[in-house]
Design a protein around this motif. Structure first.
Motif, PDB file in Angstrom:
ATOM      1  N   ILE A 208       0.992  -1.232   0.003  1.00 18.62           N
ATOM      2  CA  ILE A 208      -0.088   0.065   0.011  1.00 18.62           C
ATOM      3  C   ILE A 208       0.626   1.166  -0.193  1.00 18.62           C
ATOM      4  CG2 ILE A 208      -2.117   1.271   1.240  1.00 18.62           C
ATOM      5  CD1 ILE A 208      -3.060  -1.390   1.963  1.00 18.62           C
ATOM      6  N   SER A 209       2.026   1.030   0.705  1.00 18.90           N
ATOM      7  CA  SER A 209       2.976   2.286   1.057  1.00 18.90           C
ATOM      8  C   SER A 209       3.650   2.375  -0.800  1.00 18.90           C
ATOM      9  CB  SER A 209       4.036   2.178   1.888  1.00 18.90           C
ATOM     10  OG  SER A 209       3.267   1.887   3.178  1.00 18.90           O
TER      11      SER A 209
ATOM     12  N   ILE B 119       4.834   8.157   4.688  1.00 24.24           N
ATOM     13  CA  ILE B 119       5.405   7.160   4.376  1.00 24.24           C
ATOM     14  C   ILE B 119       6.235   6.796   2.832  1.00 24.24           C
ATOM     15  CG2 ILE B 119       6.006   4.600   4.299  1.00 24.24           C
ATOM     16  CD1 ILE B 119       3.727   4.662   6.078  1.00 24.24           C
ATOM     17  N   LYS B 120       4.821   6.787   1.992  1.00 27.62           N
ATOM     18  CA  LYS B 120       4.877   7.573   0.120  1.00 27.62           C
ATOM     19  C   LYS B 120       5.747   7.835  -0.315  1.00 27.62           C
ATOM     20  CE  LYS B 120       3.110   6.882  -4.246  1.00 27.62           C
ATOM     21  NZ  LYS B 120       3.008   8.275  -4.996  1.00 27.62           N
TER      22      LYS B 120
ATOM     23  N   ILE C 247      14.876   8.323   0.527  1.00 28.08           N
ATOM     24  CA  ILE C 247      15.047   8.714   1.960  1.00 28.08           C
ATOM     25  C   ILE C 247      15.195   7.289   2.634  1.00 28.08           C
ATOM     26  CG2 ILE C 247      15.173   9.750   4.053  1.00 28.08           C
ATOM     27  CD1 ILE C 247      14.077  11.845   2.576  1.00 28.08           C
ATOM     28  N   ILE C 248      14.026   6.736   2.532  1.00 29.58           N
ATOM     29  CA  ILE C 248      13.608   5.462   3.191  1.00 29.58           C
ATOM     30  C   ILE C 248      13.395   4.273   2.410  1.00 29.58           C
ATOM     31  CG2 ILE C 248      11.723   3.978   4.675  1.00 29.58           C
ATOM     32  CD1 ILE C 248      13.205   6.185   5.909  1.00 29.58           C
ATOM     33  N   CYS C 249      14.006   3.212   2.366  1.00 26.51           N
ATOM     34  CA  CYS C 249      13.806   2.049   1.701  1.00 26.51           C
ATOM     35  C   CYS C 249      13.392   1.052   2.321  1.00 26.51           C
ATOM     36  CB  CYS C 249      14.814   1.623   0.693  1.00 26.51           C
ATOM     37  SG  CYS C 249      15.024  -0.081   0.302  1.00 26.51           S
TER      38      CYS C 249
END
Length: 334
Positions: A261-262, A281-282, A289-291
């Motif tokens: 969903i993200s 989050i998306k 920046i985030i994986c």
């Protein structure tokens, strides 16, 4: 905390707590210069290499740094007459937590013991979940709550020298493990938690978080957002210290629905009740920046912060938190 970087790139960090000072850096000459400067303005005493600070014992070697509270634990056990007690394998029973309605007990004694355990959890993250559970009954403890406190103490008795180990290595990434236990507690239902590793070493972790979630996906989304907030804070802190952060920050999640969903905007209608967290989050994922990475539940390190675990699983996750006992091994100190 005071941080200074000179023109030649040398870094010096000064940390002050009341009248206790920690000085560290990567240039010995500049550190000595700062100590002399402090001595001209204040009455200070140089105690040399740090070995004891605020009840925490620090041991250093070429392998890394260990932080434990062995003396604090032994003094506590001696004070309450439990130095000779039978050790416990885990700090809390595995399974669902239920609210006990037994007889009430002395509040002052209970609060004092729990307060000491809260301080101990600074170097013993393996007892964090158990301590957070007994902390919920500070104002109206029952006999069963005191027994839960004693079980934590028996667990500490089994390995009082265990503490956090910060290993010297070549890793330079930041990793976040997060876990949500939806409706796992019959007392307050969903619980979430996270822990973060910098260069492979545990630096921050959260206590059991109470969450009112209508689905397991919502609980996962909330803890993912909490983990990202913590990761961004660590990134900012390291950047202020002029330490380069390797991106993306890896966030390990054991819920494939939350990951899908993200990353997939087509499924956003299925998560309107967590729309803000989903967008946040998306955005961080798209900015690289985030994986978000899937990890099986049996490898989800943050699991130890949301529920009681069987001995074998508990021991496995404790090792992953870099908890070692330097007093019971051949770990060499300098």
């Amino acid at each position: 905390m005071f941080f200074k970087q000179s023109k030649d790139g040398a870094k010096t960090i000064l940390i002050v707590y009341v009248d206790d000072i920690i000085l560290t850096g990567d240039n010995t000459a500049k550190m000595e210069k700062l100590k002399k400067c402090l001595a001209t303005e204040f009455e200070v005493k140089d105690l040399g290499q740090m070995r004891y600070f605020l009840g925490m014992e620090i041991a250093q070697s070429k392998k890394g740094i260990s932080v434990s509270q062995r003396k604090y634990i032994l003094d506590l056990l001696t004070e309450i007459g439990m130095l000779g007690c039978k050790p416990s394998d885990t700090p809390i029973e595995a399974g669902k937590i239920t609210k006990d309605l037994g007889n009430s007990m002395e509040i002052d004694r209970y609060q004092r013991l729990v307060g000491k355990l809260i301080y101990l959890s600074h170097t013993r993250p393996d007892i964090t979940f158990a301590v957070s559970m007994v902390s919920q009954h500070m104002h109206s403890p029952k006999e069963a709550d005191l027994e839960a406190v004693y079980k934590i103490l028996r667990c500490l008795k089994g390995n009082p020298g265990k503490g956090l180990f910060f290993e010297k290595n070549n890793r330079r990434g930041v990793e976040i493990f997060k876990d949500a236990d939806w409706a796992g507690s019959t007392e307050d239902r969903s619980t979430t938690s996270y822990c973060t590793f910098v260069w492979g070493n545990l630096v921050t972790w959260s206590k059991k978080q109470k969450v009112v979630a209508r689905s397991s996906t919502e609980a996962e989304f909330r803890t993912v957002a909490q983990g990202i907030y913590e990761g961004l804070w660590i990134k900012k802190l390291l950047e202020e210290l002029n330490v380069k952060v390797e991106l993306p920050i890896k966030l390990y999640c054991d819920n494939k629905a939350a990951i899908n969903i993200s990353l997939n905007p087509v499924q956003h209608d299925r998560a309107k009740h967590v729309e803000v967290d989903r967008h946040f989050i998306k955005e961080k994922v798209e900015d690289e920046i985030i994986c978000m990475t899937y990890v099986p539940t049996k490898e989800q390190t943050a699991d130890i912060f949301t529920k009681g675990l069987p001995k074998q699983v508990f021991d496995t996750f404790s090792c992953k938190l870099n908890l070692i006992n330097i007093y019971g091994s051949t770990w060499g100190r300098v």
